[in-house]
Structures are given as C-alpha cells and as structure tokens.
Design an enzyme around this catalytic site. Structure first.
Site, short mmCIF file in Angstrom:
data_model
loop_
_atom_site.label_atom_id
_atom_site.label_comp_id
_atom_site.label_asym_id
_atom_site.label_seq_id
_atom_site.Cartn_x
_atom_site.Cartn_y
_atom_site.Cartn_z
N ASP A 70 28.60 -29.64 18.86
CA ASP A 70 27.93 -29.57 17.56
C ASP A 70 28.91 -29.03 16.51
O ASP A 70 28.62 -29.03 15.32
CB ASP A 70 26.65 -28.73 17.63
CG ASP A 70 26.91 -27.28 18.00
OD1 ASP A 70 28.05 -26.93 18.36
OD2 ASP A 70 25.96 -26.48 17.92
N SER A 71 30.10 -28.62 16.96
CA SER A 71 31.17 -28.26 16.03
C SER A 71 31.64 -29.49 15.24
O SER A 71 32.41 -29.36 14.29
CB SER A 71 32.35 -27.64 16.78
OG SER A 71 32.75 -28.47 17.85
N ASP A 109 26.22 -32.17 23.19
CA ASP A 109 25.86 -30.80 22.78
C ASP A 109 24.55 -30.85 21.98
O ASP A 109 24.49 -31.50 20.94
CB ASP A 109 26.99 -30.25 21.90
CG ASP A 109 27.07 -28.75 21.91
OD1 ASP A 109 26.36 -28.10 22.69
OD2 ASP A 109 27.89 -28.21 21.12
N LYS A 139 24.87 -29.71 26.93
CA LYS A 139 25.10 -28.27 26.79
C LYS A 139 24.06 -27.71 25.83
O LYS A 139 23.71 -28.36 24.85
CB LYS A 139 26.51 -28.00 26.25
CG LYS A 139 26.81 -26.51 26.05
CD LYS A 139 28.27 -26.24 25.78
CE LYS A 139 28.70 -26.42 24.36
NZ LYS A 139 27.99 -25.57 23.37
N GLU A 141 22.73 -23.69 24.09
CA GLU A 141 23.11 -22.29 23.88
C GLU A 141 21.96 -21.36 24.25
O GLU A 141 20.81 -21.61 23.88
CB GLU A 141 23.50 -22.06 22.41
CG GLU A 141 24.75 -22.83 22.01
CD GLU A 141 25.23 -22.51 20.59
OE1 GLU A 141 24.67 -21.61 19.94
OE2 GLU A 141 26.18 -23.19 20.15
N GLU A 207 31.60 -17.56 25.25
CA GLU A 207 32.37 -17.53 24.00
C GLU A 207 32.47 -16.10 23.49
O GLU A 207 31.46 -15.38 23.41
CB GLU A 207 31.69 -18.43 22.95
CG GLU A 207 32.44 -18.46 21.63
CD GLU A 207 32.07 -19.61 20.72
OE1 GLU A 207 31.28 -20.50 21.13
OE2 GLU A 207 32.57 -19.64 19.58
O1 KIV Z 1 30.55 -27.22 19.72
C1 KIV Z 1 31.56 -26.72 20.22
O2 KIV Z 1 32.70 -27.04 19.88
C2 KIV Z 1 31.38 -25.69 21.25
C3 KIV Z 1 32.60 -25.06 21.83
C4 KIV Z 1 33.10 -24.03 20.91
C5 KIV Z 1 32.35 -24.53 23.19
O3 KIV Z 1 30.29 -25.36 21.58
#
Ligand code: KIV
Length: 289
Positions: A70-71, A109, A139, A141, A207
């Site tokens: 999600d980055s 994500d 993934k 959180e 993290e």
């Molecule tokens: O979205 C992302 O890039 C992440 C990493 C920082 C693990 O969750």
C-alpha cells in the site's frame, strides 16, 4: 501416490550453482518454502514492486517475495501517506506484478479501511486481490486485534502475512512514525507475534522494532519473520524499492540502505535526451526510416 516431478524434488534456494549442486530450475516460491528456509537457517529477501519491469528485474535477481505494498500510495500515486490508496487502485498494480514474475511469491497488501471492519470484509477484499490481482497471498496490519480476520482468511484458503510493530496505516493512532516495542512495550510485540502465528499467518513483518526484540520474536516463532527497521536477526528483510535503489530523494528512514542512485542516473539521461532534441542531434540518421 504419484511420483514427484523433478521440479517438485529440486533443492530450493537461491544460492549459486556448484558442480555438486546444479542451479535449481525456476520454481515458484511458495509460503512453505519460506518456512523451510527459516528451518535451514537461510535468509530470504523481499522488495516492494508495483509494475512490470521492476517486478521482472527483481524476480530475475532472485528476490523471493514481491510485495505490491500500500506504499504505492506514496510511491506511485503521489500521496503523502499510505492511507488514501484504494483497493481499486492497488488491484491493477498487483495484476501487473503477478503477470510479470515467474518465481517470486506475490503479496497483495490490503489497504486501510478494506479489512478492519470485520472478518467478512477482510475475506471479500482479500478474495479480490487473489482473483482479480493474481496475488498468491495477502498482507494485513495488526496483531491480536486481527486474529479473527487472519483465521477467516486462512480457513478460506488465503495465506496471510501479518504486519506488526509500527503499522503505517495506524500512523495517527500511534502518534506518528515511532519505534514500537521499546522497554515495557516489548511484551506487546511478542504477544502480537504469537497471536498472528497462532491464528494461522504464514509469516510476519516487523516494522521499526528494536533489534533485540525482533531477534527474540524470530527465535520464539516457527513462522518466518521479515524485518524493516527490525535489525539483522529476522529471517528475511524488506525494503521499498524506490528507497533502496535511490529513485526517491529526500529524507530517508535510518533503516534504509541505498544500493544505487537511480534518481541521478535517470535525471542525467533525461537531461541528455532533452539536450539532444533541442540541439537537433536526436533523431540521427540511424533512427530515421
Ligand atoms: O506497503 C509497504 O511497502 C509495506 C512495507 C513497508 C513492509 O508494508
């Protein structure tokens, strides 16, 4: 019982070929391979990827896991944080990456607001990442509070990578970018790590967690741990590729190591092109029909 194919029996690993150990054929990285690598004491690497050529290049380099993070919110869509990115924005990126790799495990994500409300919401979102995005797993959180979601997804056939410690989607609730698990709060990280493992997660990202705490989690868990700002004792490491390879400029977190300066390379190439066009030296006769 059917006889396993050579691909199924080939030794897994990204080490160099030797006369006694020929290079393994290209073989898809599966979640159980990461656990087997942990059991053998081998490390693995993970990078973010959001499109075709970066994904292909990282796959060719032997990176085991590619995260369509999600980055992308900050690194593709130009937002300041990961909060605004949507499922509809991330799924096409996930599809581009999953179509482009032969070997890497592709992680979709789940973005902010797409899974926290209920296990059912999490399942419906994760299923879209698998069906429409071609992700191999997802993934999300959170630790203890995400146990119902992780159980629902894993029971429904969706492998889950958990993400604990500093969780960027909760930046405002956590009071900004801060190391989690210092001093008395180390127990919280350990409790979260055990909770996500017990709920069925196949791996856990940590993290911005002190190195000694991450090391203890890594020793205690049977599933692999993946660190980002969590020291050297995790089973794997992850970085955002634009940070690691210097495409992004500006202030970088302490945990980032810069392996290249792609911004400088690209800037020079763009300036050279611009100068050639303006001088009339591009296109030359060799580029002209
Ligand atoms: O979205 C992302 O890039 C992440 C990493 C920082 C693990 O969750």
């Amino acid at each position: 019982m059917s006889t396993p194919t050579p691909e199924e029996t080939a030794p897994y690993g990204s080490g160099p070929a030797t006369p006694d150990r020929p290079a393994a054929p290209v073989k898809r990285v599966r979640t159980h391979h990461l656990r087997e690598m942990k059991e053998r004491g081998e490390r693995f690497s993970m990078l973010t990827a959001y499109e075709q050529y970066a994904a292909q290049t990282f796959d060719e380099a032997g990176i085991e896991v590619l995260l369509v993070g999600d980055s992308a919110s900050n690194n593709v869509f130009g937002n300041e944080t990961s909060l605004p990115v949507t499922v509809d924005e991330l799924i096409p990126l996930t599809r581009a990456v999953s179509r482009s790799v032969r070997r890497a495990l592709v992680v979709g994500d789940l973005p902010f607001g797409s899974y926290q409300a209920s296990p059912e919401q999490a399942y419906l979102t994760a299923a879209r990442f698998m069906k429409e995005g071609g992700a191999h797993c997802v993934k999300l959180e959170g630790g203890v509070e995400m146990v119902p979601q992780i159980e629902k997804l894993t029971r429904g056939g969706i492998p889950v990578m958990a993400h604990i410690g500093f969780t960027p989607q909760s930046e405002h609730a956590l009071g900004g970018y801060r190391v989690q698990g210092r001093g008395d709060t180390a127990d919280r990280v350990l409790t979260d790590a055990h909770a996500v493992q017990d709920a069925g997660a196949f791996a856990v990202v940590m993290e911005m967690v002190p190195g000694d705490v991450a090391g203890q989690v890594t020793k205690e868990l049977t599933i692999p741990t993946i660190g980002i700002g969590a020291g050297a004792d995790c089973d794997g490491q992850v970085l955002v590729w634009q940070d690691a390879f210097g495409l992004r400029t500006g202030k970088m977190a302490r945990f980032v190591k810069q392996y290249a300066d792609l911004h400088a390379t690209l800037l020079q190439a763009a300036r050279d092109y611009d100068a050639d066009v303006k001088a009339g030296t591009f296109p030359g006769p060799e580029h002209t029909f």
